[in-house]
Design an enzyme around this catalytic site. Sequence first.
Site, PDB file in Angstrom:
ATOM      1  N   ASP A  65      20.346 -24.271 -41.271  1.00 57.10           N
ATOM      2  CA  ASP A  65      21.768 -24.031 -40.995  1.00 57.10           C
ATOM      3  C   ASP A  65      21.913 -23.265 -39.669  1.00 57.10           C
ATOM      4  O   ASP A  65      21.763 -22.043 -39.628  1.00 57.10           O
ATOM      5  CB  ASP A  65      22.342 -23.225 -42.171  1.00 57.10           C
ATOM      6  N   GLU A 105      20.755 -31.271 -24.637  1.00 57.95           N
ATOM      7  CA  GLU A 105      20.817 -30.733 -23.269  1.00 57.95           C
ATOM      8  C   GLU A 105      19.501 -30.947 -22.509  1.00 57.95           C
ATOM      9  O   GLU A 105      18.441 -30.533 -22.988  1.00 57.95           O
ATOM     10  CB  GLU A 105      21.152 -29.233 -23.338  1.00 57.95           C
ATOM     11  N   LYS A 163      22.954 -17.327 -25.077  1.00 60.61           N
ATOM     12  CA  LYS A 163      23.135 -18.776 -25.258  1.00 60.61           C
ATOM     13  C   LYS A 163      21.853 -19.495 -24.847  1.00 60.61           C
ATOM     14  O   LYS A 163      21.420 -20.459 -25.487  1.00 60.61           O
ATOM     15  CB  LYS A 163      24.337 -19.262 -24.443  1.00 60.61           C
ATOM     16  N   HIS A 177      17.979 -28.396 -13.226  1.00 64.93           N
ATOM     17  CA  HIS A 177      18.969 -28.942 -14.152  1.00 64.93           C
ATOM     18  C   HIS A 177      19.486 -30.292 -13.667  1.00 64.93           C
ATOM     19  O   HIS A 177      19.670 -31.203 -14.437  1.00 64.93           O
ATOM     20  CB  HIS A 177      20.164 -27.982 -14.183  1.00 64.93           C
TER      21      HIS A 177
END
Length: 428
Positions: free
Chosen positions: A283, A81, A267, A381
Amino acid sequence: MTNSRISGFYNLTLEERRAKLAEAANQTPEELLPFTTGGLSAESADHMIENVIGMFSLPMGIGLNFMVNGRDVLIPFVVEEPSVVAGASFMAKLARAGGGFTATTTEPLMIGQMQLINVINMNEARMKIYEHKEELLAAADEIDPILKKFGGGARDLEVRMIDNSPIGPFIVIHLIYDVRDAMGANAVNTACEKLAPLIEAITGGKVHLRILSNLADRRIARARCTIPVSELTVGFESFKGETVRDGIIAAWAFAATDPYRAATHNKGIMNGVDSVVIATGNDWRAIEAGAHAYAARAGRYTSLSTWGKDKDGNLVGTLEMPMAVGIVGGATKVHPAAQAAVKLMGVKTASELAEIIVCVGLAQNMAALRALATEGIQRGHMSLHARQVALAAGATSDMIDKVAAQMVAEKAIRVSRAEEILKEMEKI
Ligand code: MEV
């Protein structure tokens, strides 16, 4: 000594960045080579999972400006991202002005669960397990002599009664295990499997599941940073520092009270956390599961971080979450790039790695909140997203930036438009 401030890094070529990185981290180009090659051979990959047919690459970038517990650290991020690496690096720079990040961890204690069913008298079984606790801990302690040599091993047994489940009551036994520098899943699962027949003999019940819990709430990493109000306007000069600070606090209040917002807020934290977890071969599903379960521990899902102000009006951020990462064993050991990542950060223990990761999560959270609380997320962004779209349309080298810039100017960031612009540019 590593210097995490490398000015103009963004504007360098890939080759120049690698050279600068080696210099800033006091490493040889050979030590950084696994980052260039991707690190993992097809042969090693073939031993890692099943039905291997090849490899899948992701970009690796370097988080700059981080100072964690007074030490400069260059942090490898693996993420697809745009804005993640830039956002964290920028916020680390602002945090630096307030002394950098301070982080701590608890002991590296993991929880192994054993589900005891078919028990005739739950209270009697519970007492019997406690009566045999020392003998059970001693048996669990034996399973990994190397771990024991490094100070790890079984620490405690806890017995929980589950009264109303869809199959009626049963008992859950928690084995608390110090896994030192390992992620710990193997040691804990092995120990639970070893204890199961002993517990069955003691209680007369049947041990059904034997598996670690990803809600690693005994293995917590905590971070804090203070940002002087004057720093908050860097890049957003039209805003007042107090306005940005109060905007960040109001944004956090939204996440603290509303699970719909908290999911997105967390998030953003995981954008940073996972990037380093992946770079070090850990992991990330375990970290994700632990983070979200921890965020819901009070019965309602909420923010993992907090934002407020100190007595001088500075912005103060904190983040607390489970962090079951290791630096020995698993993919970390097999993957040359993961090993190079651990080395680049100068990390000697799993706790140090956990401390760095939680600071990255906090920086990432601040980057998102500062943008959301001011000009919105899309402007920053979009320019980065536009480069990805240009790439997808087939642009190469300096055409990428040109196509991206034109799409941003036109406010039309689509692959179809990028293709048209490319064609027009090729005609010139
Ligand atoms: C996007 O990947 C992450 C954000 O949505 C996080 C947030 O909203 O806090 C920007």
